[in-house]
Design a protein around this motif. Structure first.
Motif, mmCIF file in Angstrom:
data_model
loop_
_atom_site.group_PDB
_atom_site.id
_atom_site.type_symbol
_atom_site.label_atom_id
_atom_site.label_comp_id
_atom_site.label_asym_id
_atom_site.label_seq_id
_atom_site.Cartn_x
_atom_site.Cartn_y
_atom_site.Cartn_z
ATOM 1 N N GLU A 192 0.934 -1.155 0.070
ATOM 2 C CA GLU A 192 0.170 0.097 0.041
ATOM 3 C C GLU A 192 0.753 1.199 -0.025
ATOM 4 N N ILE A 193 2.238 1.108 0.597
ATOM 5 C CA ILE A 193 2.953 2.262 0.637
ATOM 6 C C ILE A 193 3.687 2.637 -0.736
ATOM 7 N N CYS A 194 4.316 1.665 -1.307
ATOM 8 C CA CYS A 194 5.192 2.081 -2.384
ATOM 9 C C CYS A 194 4.514 1.651 -3.760
ATOM 10 N N GLY A 195 3.428 0.640 -3.585
ATOM 11 C CA GLY A 195 2.916 0.292 -4.882
ATOM 12 C C GLY A 195 3.280 -0.891 -5.542
ATOM 13 N N LEU A 196 4.233 -1.419 -5.128
ATOM 14 C CA LEU A 196 5.142 -2.432 -5.871
ATOM 15 C C LEU A 196 4.510 -3.810 -5.294
ATOM 16 N N PRO A 197 4.842 -4.819 -6.043
ATOM 17 C CA PRO A 197 4.337 -6.413 -5.405
ATOM 18 C C PRO A 197 5.086 -6.443 -4.047
ATOM 19 N N GLU A 198 4.473 -7.347 -3.121
ATOM 20 C CA GLU A 198 5.344 -7.478 -1.919
ATOM 21 C C GLU A 198 6.708 -8.112 -2.159
ATOM 22 N N GLU A 199 7.055 -8.982 -2.997
ATOM 23 C CA GLU A 199 8.091 -9.638 -3.344
ATOM 24 C C GLU A 199 9.355 -8.437 -3.498
ATOM 25 N N LEU A 200 9.026 -7.425 -4.173
ATOM 26 C CA LEU A 200 9.709 -6.412 -4.603
ATOM 27 C C LEU A 200 9.663 -5.193 -3.621
ATOM 28 N N CYS A 201 8.935 -5.085 -2.412
ATOM 29 C CA CYS A 201 8.876 -3.850 -1.747
ATOM 30 C C CYS A 201 9.893 -3.425 -1.335
ATOM 31 N N VAL A 202 10.174 -2.080 -1.098
ATOM 32 C CA VAL A 202 11.522 -1.530 -0.900
ATOM 33 C C VAL A 202 11.353 -0.587 0.385
ATOM 34 N N CYS A 203 10.070 -0.574 0.875
ATOM 35 C CA CYS A 203 9.620 0.282 2.024
ATOM 36 C C CYS A 203 10.694 0.189 3.158
ATOM 37 N N ASP A 217 11.729 3.004 14.225
ATOM 38 C CA ASP A 217 10.181 3.240 14.314
ATOM 39 C C ASP A 217 9.522 1.981 14.130
ATOM 40 N N GLU A 218 8.829 1.521 15.056
ATOM 41 C CA GLU A 218 8.122 0.329 15.083
ATOM 42 C C GLU A 218 7.204 -0.018 14.022
ATOM 43 N N HIS A 219 6.868 1.062 13.159
ATOM 44 C CA HIS A 219 5.492 0.928 12.111
ATOM 45 C C HIS A 219 6.471 0.626 10.749
ATOM 46 N N ASP A 220 7.703 0.887 10.586
ATOM 47 C CA ASP A 220 8.306 0.732 9.374
ATOM 48 C C ASP A 220 8.976 -0.460 9.189
#
Length: 111
Positions: free
Chosen positions: A5-16, A46-49
């Motif tokens: 939801e944050i970066c818009g990438l598939p979860e396998e490629l998520c860079v958040c 930050d526990e949220h990230d």
């Protein structure tokens, strides 16, 4: 396929989480606890990230010590300031944003 939801990438490629690691201002210091034992405190994450429980497991394994995650900070048994900085840098945290403070003797009773 799930999308972050944050970066818009598939979860396998998520860079958040990688981005969050680079911008964290982390403080590492020691305090004296009961019976004169030293505890290394890592705070400012930050526990949220970032999954603080998983990070605690990694630090405990690399420093070969016990510890816990409480109130948004990581507590490790013993004096591991230098090693924690090395491990955090290996895990993707920017070494420029990791601040190591000298020993803090708050809570130590003088007799």
């Amino acid at each position: 396929m799930k999308v972050c939801e944050i970066c818009g990438l598939p979860e396998e490629l998520c860079v958040c989480e990688e981005i969050a690691r680079e911008i964290q201002k982390v403080k590492v210091y020691t305090v004296r606890r009961r019976f004169g034992k030293l505890m290394t405190i890592v705070e400012g994450i930050d526990e949220h990230d970032i999954d603080i429980r998983e990070l605690t497991k990694e630090l405990k394994a690399k420093c070969a010590c016990g510890g816990t995650a409480k109130k948004g900070q990581i507590e490790l048994q013993g004096d591991h300031k230098r090693r924690v900085k090395e491990v955090l840098a290996e895990l993707g945290f920017s070494s420029d944003t990791i601040e190591i403070r000298d020993r803090d003797d708050r809570g130590r009773k003088r007799r």
